[in-house]
Design an enzyme around this catalytic site. Structure first.
Site, PDB file in Angstrom:
ATOM      1  N   LYS A 159      74.362  87.932  55.156  1.00  0.00           N
ATOM      2  CA  LYS A 159      74.048  86.699  55.893  1.00  0.00           C
ATOM      3  C   LYS A 159      73.979  85.515  54.928  1.00  0.00           C
ATOM      4  O   LYS A 159      74.497  84.430  55.210  1.00  0.00           O
ATOM      5  CB  LYS A 159      72.716  86.866  56.654  1.00  0.00           C
ATOM      6  N   GLN A 210      64.236  89.641  59.462  1.00  0.00           N
ATOM      7  CA  GLN A 210      65.077  90.838  59.476  1.00  0.00           C
ATOM      8  C   GLN A 210      64.271  92.047  59.960  1.00  0.00           C
ATOM      9  O   GLN A 210      63.154  92.288  59.521  1.00  0.00           O
ATOM     10  CB  GLN A 210      65.631  91.088  58.055  1.00  0.00           C
ATOM     11  N   ASP A 257      68.156  84.388  66.184  1.00  0.00           N
ATOM     12  CA  ASP A 257      68.439  85.733  66.697  1.00  0.00           C
ATOM     13  C   ASP A 257      68.372  85.790  68.228  1.00  0.00           C
ATOM     14  O   ASP A 257      68.794  86.781  68.826  1.00  0.00           O
ATOM     15  CB  ASP A 257      67.392  86.729  66.175  1.00  0.00           C
TER      16      ASP A 257
HETATM   17  N1  GUN Z   1      68.334  94.351  62.276  1.00  0.00           N
HETATM   18  C1  GUN Z   1      69.458  94.888  62.795  1.00  0.00           C
HETATM   19  N2  GUN Z   1      70.135  93.966  63.502  1.00  0.00           N
HETATM   20  C2  GUN Z   1      69.422  92.821  63.426  1.00  0.00           C
HETATM   21  C3  GUN Z   1      69.616  91.517  63.952  1.00  0.00           C
HETATM   22  O1  GUN Z   1      70.579  91.214  64.656  1.00  0.00           O
HETATM   23  N3  GUN Z   1      68.655  90.612  63.630  1.00  0.00           N
HETATM   24  C4  GUN Z   1      67.585  90.920  62.874  1.00  0.00           C
HETATM   25  N4  GUN Z   1      66.700  89.961  62.639  1.00  0.00           N
HETATM   26  N5  GUN Z   1      67.369  92.108  62.381  1.00  0.00           N
HETATM   27  C5  GUN Z   1      68.293  93.058  62.650  1.00  0.00           C
END
Ligand code: GUN
Length: 272
Positions: free
Chosen positions: A47, A91, A114
Protein backbone atom coordinates in the site's frame (compact mmCIF):
# COMPACT_ATOMS: atom_id res chain seq x y z
CA UNK A 1 -10.60 -15.43 -20.87
CA UNK A 2 -8.32 -14.21 -18.10
CA UNK A 3 -9.46 -11.28 -15.95
CA UNK A 4 -6.09 -9.53 -15.94
CA UNK A 5 -6.20 -7.62 -12.67
CA UNK A 6 -2.58 -6.63 -12.94
CA UNK A 7 -3.09 -4.87 -16.30
CA UNK A 8 -6.37 -3.21 -15.28
CA UNK A 9 -4.87 -2.07 -11.97
CA UNK A 10 -2.05 -0.26 -13.80
CA UNK A 11 -4.61 1.62 -15.83
CA UNK A 12 -6.55 2.61 -12.71
CA UNK A 13 -3.38 3.69 -10.92
CA UNK A 14 -2.55 5.93 -13.90
CA UNK A 15 -6.02 7.51 -13.63
CA UNK A 16 -5.63 7.96 -9.88
CA UNK A 17 -2.25 9.60 -10.38
CA UNK A 18 -3.82 12.14 -12.75
CA UNK A 19 -6.67 12.72 -10.32
CA UNK A 20 -4.24 13.31 -7.46
CA UNK A 21 -2.11 15.77 -9.42
CA UNK A 22 -5.23 17.83 -10.19
CA UNK A 23 -6.28 18.07 -6.52
CA UNK A 24 -5.88 21.37 -4.66
CA UNK A 25 -4.02 19.52 -1.88
CA UNK A 26 -2.04 16.31 -1.64
CA UNK A 27 -3.96 13.51 0.10
CA UNK A 28 -2.30 11.99 3.15
CA UNK A 29 -3.05 8.39 4.05
CA UNK A 30 -2.09 7.09 7.48
CA UNK A 31 -1.82 3.30 7.75
CA UNK A 32 -1.78 1.81 11.23
CA UNK A 33 -0.04 -1.53 11.63
CA UNK A 34 -0.30 -3.13 15.07
CA UNK A 35 2.14 -5.93 15.93
CA UNK A 36 4.23 -7.97 13.50
CA UNK A 37 1.90 -10.15 11.46
CA UNK A 38 4.11 -11.02 8.48
CA UNK A 39 1.36 -11.00 5.84
CA UNK A 40 0.08 -7.63 7.13
CA UNK A 41 3.58 -6.17 6.86
CA UNK A 42 3.73 -7.18 3.20
CA UNK A 43 0.25 -5.77 2.49
CA UNK A 44 1.07 -2.50 4.24
CA UNK A 45 4.33 -2.17 2.35
CA UNK A 46 2.47 -2.73 -0.94
CA UNK A 47 0.00 0.00 0.00
CA UNK A 48 2.84 2.37 0.88
CA UNK A 49 4.58 1.72 -2.44
CA UNK A 50 1.36 2.18 -4.43
CA UNK A 51 0.65 5.47 -2.65
CA UNK A 52 4.11 6.72 -3.53
CA UNK A 53 3.58 5.74 -7.17
CA UNK A 54 0.37 7.78 -7.50
CA UNK A 55 1.59 10.81 -5.55
CA UNK A 56 -0.33 10.20 -2.34
CA UNK A 57 1.60 10.96 0.82
CA UNK A 58 1.54 8.01 3.20
CA UNK A 59 2.64 7.45 6.75
CA UNK A 60 2.84 4.01 8.33
CA UNK A 61 2.42 3.97 12.10
CA UNK A 62 3.95 0.76 13.43
CA UNK A 63 2.59 0.09 16.90
CA UNK A 64 3.56 -2.56 19.44
CA UNK A 65 1.44 -5.69 19.58
CA UNK A 66 0.75 -5.05 23.27
CA UNK A 67 -0.61 -1.52 22.81
CA UNK A 68 -3.75 -0.95 24.89
CA UNK A 69 -7.05 -0.69 23.06
CA UNK A 70 -7.63 2.72 24.68
CA UNK A 71 -4.26 3.98 23.44
CA UNK A 72 -5.05 2.90 19.89
CA UNK A 73 -8.42 4.64 20.13
CA UNK A 74 -6.71 7.86 21.25
CA UNK A 75 -4.29 7.69 18.31
CA UNK A 76 -7.19 7.30 15.86
CA UNK A 77 -9.09 10.18 17.46
CA UNK A 78 -5.98 12.32 17.05
CA UNK A 79 -5.84 11.43 13.34
CA UNK A 80 -9.56 12.16 12.95
CA UNK A 81 -8.94 15.68 14.22
CA UNK A 82 -5.74 16.22 12.26
CA UNK A 83 -6.71 18.26 9.18
CA UNK A 84 -3.43 17.23 7.55
CA UNK A 85 -4.63 13.60 7.41
CA UNK A 86 -7.21 12.73 4.74
CA UNK A 87 -7.33 8.92 5.05
CA UNK A 88 -6.97 6.43 7.91
CA UNK A 89 -6.54 2.68 7.49
CA UNK A 90 -6.13 0.24 10.37
CA UNK A 91 -4.62 -2.94 8.97
CA UNK A 92 -6.46 -6.10 10.05
CA UNK A 93 -6.16 -8.50 11.78
CA UNK A 94 -5.53 -6.79 15.11
CA UNK A 95 -4.08 -8.56 18.17
CA UNK A 96 -6.69 -10.59 20.08
CA UNK A 97 -6.95 -8.21 23.04
CA UNK A 98 -8.21 -5.45 20.73
CA UNK A 99 -11.84 -5.46 19.56
CA UNK A 100 -11.66 -4.64 15.86
CA UNK A 101 -15.29 -3.53 15.69
CA UNK A 102 -14.71 -1.03 18.47
CA UNK A 103 -11.64 0.32 16.66
CA UNK A 104 -13.36 0.60 13.29
CA UNK A 105 -16.23 2.50 14.89
CA UNK A 106 -13.85 5.25 16.03
CA UNK A 107 -12.53 6.11 12.54
CA UNK A 108 -14.10 9.21 10.98
CA UNK A 109 -16.39 8.00 8.13
CA UNK A 110 -14.96 10.73 5.89
CA UNK A 111 -11.42 9.37 6.38
CA UNK A 112 -12.42 5.68 6.37
CA UNK A 113 -10.68 4.65 3.12
CA UNK A 114 -11.55 0.98 3.85
CA UNK A 115 -15.28 1.74 4.02
CA UNK A 116 -15.53 -0.35 7.22
CA UNK A 117 -17.15 2.12 9.63
CA UNK A 118 -20.79 1.60 10.64
CA UNK A 119 -21.76 4.81 8.83
CA UNK A 120 -20.23 3.73 5.52
CA UNK A 121 -21.52 0.14 5.84
CA UNK A 122 -24.96 1.47 6.76
CA UNK A 123 -25.01 3.98 3.93
CA UNK A 124 -24.25 1.21 1.45
CA UNK A 125 -26.94 -1.00 2.99
CA UNK A 126 -29.72 1.60 2.80
CA UNK A 127 -28.80 2.90 -0.64
CA UNK A 128 -27.12 6.15 0.38
CA UNK A 129 -23.76 6.80 -1.27
CA UNK A 130 -21.02 5.82 1.22
CA UNK A 131 -17.99 8.09 1.49
CA UNK A 132 -15.89 5.04 0.56
CA UNK A 133 -16.66 1.56 -0.75
CA UNK A 134 -14.56 -1.31 0.64
CA UNK A 135 -11.50 -1.72 -1.58
CA UNK A 136 -11.71 -5.40 -2.52
CA UNK A 137 -15.35 -5.53 -3.68
CA UNK A 138 -14.97 -2.14 -5.36
CA UNK A 139 -11.88 -3.46 -7.17
CA UNK A 140 -13.83 -6.54 -8.29
CA UNK A 141 -16.65 -4.39 -9.67
CA UNK A 142 -14.06 -2.24 -11.50
CA UNK A 143 -12.58 -5.43 -12.98
CA UNK A 144 -15.99 -6.76 -14.12
CA UNK A 145 -16.83 -3.36 -15.60
CA UNK A 146 -13.53 -3.18 -17.46
CA UNK A 147 -14.40 -6.46 -19.21
CA UNK A 148 -17.98 -5.25 -19.77
CA UNK A 149 -19.38 -8.20 -17.84
CA UNK A 150 -23.05 -7.67 -17.26
CA UNK A 151 -24.04 -7.60 -13.57
CA UNK A 152 -27.68 -6.55 -13.88
CA UNK A 153 -29.96 -9.56 -13.49
CA UNK A 154 -27.01 -11.96 -13.11
CA UNK A 155 -27.10 -14.78 -10.57
CA UNK A 156 -24.13 -14.03 -8.34
CA UNK A 157 -22.86 -16.53 -5.77
CA UNK A 158 -20.43 -15.36 -3.11
CA UNK A 159 -18.44 -17.84 -1.04
CA UNK A 160 -17.58 -16.24 2.31
CA UNK A 161 -19.39 -13.71 4.49
CA UNK A 162 -16.62 -11.52 5.88
CA UNK A 163 -17.06 -7.83 6.61
CA UNK A 164 -14.10 -7.12 4.31
CA UNK A 165 -15.29 -8.99 1.21
CA UNK A 166 -18.40 -11.19 1.30
CA UNK A 167 -20.93 -8.86 2.90
CA UNK A 168 -19.96 -5.62 1.10
CA UNK A 169 -19.62 -7.58 -2.16
CA UNK A 170 -23.23 -8.74 -1.76
CA UNK A 171 -24.41 -5.17 -1.15
CA UNK A 172 -22.53 -3.81 -4.13
CA UNK A 173 -23.83 -6.53 -6.46
CA UNK A 174 -27.38 -5.95 -5.18
CA UNK A 175 -26.95 -2.25 -5.88
CA UNK A 176 -26.12 -3.24 -9.47
CA UNK A 177 -29.28 -5.40 -9.60
CA UNK A 178 -27.71 -8.87 -9.42
CA UNK A 179 -29.49 -11.71 -7.60
CA UNK A 180 -27.14 -12.59 -4.78
CA UNK A 181 -26.55 -15.79 -2.80
CA UNK A 182 -24.00 -15.82 0.01
CA UNK A 183 -22.62 -19.22 1.02
CA UNK A 184 -20.72 -19.89 4.24
CA UNK A 185 -19.65 -22.74 6.49
CA UNK A 186 -23.27 -23.56 7.44
CA UNK A 187 -24.66 -23.50 3.88
CA UNK A 188 -26.25 -26.72 2.61
CA UNK A 189 -25.50 -28.07 -0.86
CA UNK A 190 -22.91 -25.43 -1.72
CA UNK A 191 -22.01 -27.22 -4.94
CA UNK A 192 -25.59 -26.91 -6.23
CA UNK A 193 -25.50 -23.19 -5.51
CA UNK A 194 -22.11 -22.75 -7.21
CA UNK A 195 -23.61 -24.39 -10.31
CA UNK A 196 -26.28 -21.67 -10.53
CA UNK A 197 -23.73 -18.83 -10.66
CA UNK A 198 -23.33 -16.55 -13.65
CA UNK A 199 -20.78 -14.77 -11.47
CA UNK A 200 -18.95 -16.71 -8.75
CA UNK A 201 -16.87 -14.83 -6.20
CA UNK A 202 -14.81 -16.96 -3.86
CA UNK A 203 -13.38 -15.34 -0.73
CA UNK A 204 -12.71 -18.24 1.61
CA UNK A 205 -8.94 -18.70 1.89
CA UNK A 206 -9.04 -22.43 1.17
CA UNK A 207 -9.16 -24.51 -2.02
CA UNK A 208 -12.93 -24.77 -2.35
CA UNK A 209 -13.73 -24.46 -6.08
CA UNK A 210 -12.57 -27.54 -7.89
CA UNK A 211 -12.86 -29.51 -11.12
CA UNK A 212 -16.26 -29.32 -12.79
CA UNK A 213 -18.08 -27.32 -10.14
CA UNK A 214 -18.82 -24.17 -12.16
CA UNK A 215 -21.42 -23.62 -14.84
CA UNK A 216 -20.17 -23.30 -18.43
CA UNK A 217 -19.19 -19.75 -19.38
CA UNK A 218 -19.52 -18.45 -15.82
CA UNK A 219 -17.39 -15.61 -14.50
CA UNK A 220 -15.08 -16.83 -11.73
CA UNK A 221 -13.43 -14.30 -9.42
CA UNK A 222 -10.88 -15.68 -6.97
CA UNK A 223 -10.28 -13.50 -3.91
CA UNK A 224 -8.36 -16.12 -1.91
CA UNK A 225 -4.61 -15.85 -1.58
CA UNK A 226 -2.48 -18.19 0.46
CA UNK A 227 0.52 -20.49 0.12
CA UNK A 228 0.02 -24.14 -0.81
CA UNK A 229 2.00 -27.10 0.65
CA UNK A 230 4.90 -26.26 -1.68
CA UNK A 231 4.95 -22.61 -0.60
CA UNK A 232 3.48 -21.41 -3.90
CA UNK A 233 0.94 -18.55 -3.87
CA UNK A 234 -2.48 -19.85 -4.81
CA UNK A 235 -6.19 -19.03 -4.58
CA UNK A 236 -9.52 -20.67 -3.69
CA UNK A 237 -10.06 -21.90 -7.23
CA UNK A 238 -8.36 -24.88 -8.83
CA UNK A 239 -7.40 -22.77 -11.82
CA UNK A 240 -6.23 -25.53 -14.18
CA UNK A 241 -9.42 -27.56 -13.80
CA UNK A 242 -11.92 -24.70 -13.61
CA UNK A 243 -10.58 -22.38 -16.33
CA UNK A 244 -11.59 -24.55 -19.34
CA UNK A 245 -15.30 -24.24 -18.46
CA UNK A 246 -15.24 -20.65 -17.15
CA UNK A 247 -16.05 -17.78 -19.50
CA UNK A 248 -13.81 -15.47 -17.50
CA UNK A 249 -11.52 -16.29 -14.60
CA UNK A 250 -9.20 -14.22 -12.41
CA UNK A 251 -5.76 -15.70 -11.67
CA UNK A 252 -3.92 -15.73 -8.34
CA UNK A 253 -1.61 -13.89 -8.18
CA UNK A 254 -2.37 -11.11 -10.70
CA UNK A 255 -6.14 -10.91 -10.34
CA UNK A 256 -8.01 -9.44 -7.39
CA UNK A 257 -4.86 -8.56 -5.36
CA UNK A 258 -3.59 -5.73 -7.58
CA UNK A 259 -7.19 -4.54 -8.12
CA UNK A 260 -7.64 -4.17 -4.37
CA UNK A 261 -4.56 -1.97 -4.10
CA UNK A 262 -5.63 0.17 -7.08
CA UNK A 263 -9.13 0.50 -5.65
CA UNK A 264 -7.71 1.52 -2.28
CA UNK A 265 -5.57 4.17 -3.97
CA UNK A 266 -8.68 5.45 -5.70
CA UNK A 267 -10.29 5.75 -2.26
CA UNK A 268 -7.21 7.41 -0.80
CA UNK A 269 -7.39 10.02 -3.56
CA UNK A 270 -10.82 11.12 -2.34
CA UNK A 271 -10.59 14.06 0.03
CA UNK A 272 -13.65 15.23 1.99
N1 GUN B 1 -6.71 -7.14 6.00
C1 GUN B 1 -7.03 -7.88 4.92
N2 GUN B 1 -7.68 -7.14 4.01
C2 GUN B 1 -7.78 -5.89 4.52
C3 GUN B 1 -8.34 -4.68 4.04
O1 GUN B 1 -8.91 -4.59 2.96
N3 GUN B 1 -8.21 -3.61 4.87
C4 GUN B 1 -7.61 -3.69 6.07
N4 GUN B 1 -7.56 -2.58 6.81
N5 GUN B 1 -7.08 -4.78 6.55
C5 GUN B 1 -7.16 -5.89 5.77
Amino acid sequence: MILDGKAVSLKILEDVKKRVSALPRQPHLVVILVGDDQASKIYVNNKRKAAEKVGIRSTVLELDADIKESELIDIIKGLNNDTDVTGILVQLPLPKHIDKNKIVTVISPKKDVDGFTPENVGRLAIGLEPYFYPATPQGIIMLLDEYKISIEGADAVILGRSNIVGKPMAQMLLKRNATVTICHSYTKDVEDKIKTADILISAVGKKVVRCKMVRNNSVVVDVGIFRDANGKLTGDVDFDYVSPSAGYISPVPGGVGPMTIASLMYNASKVY
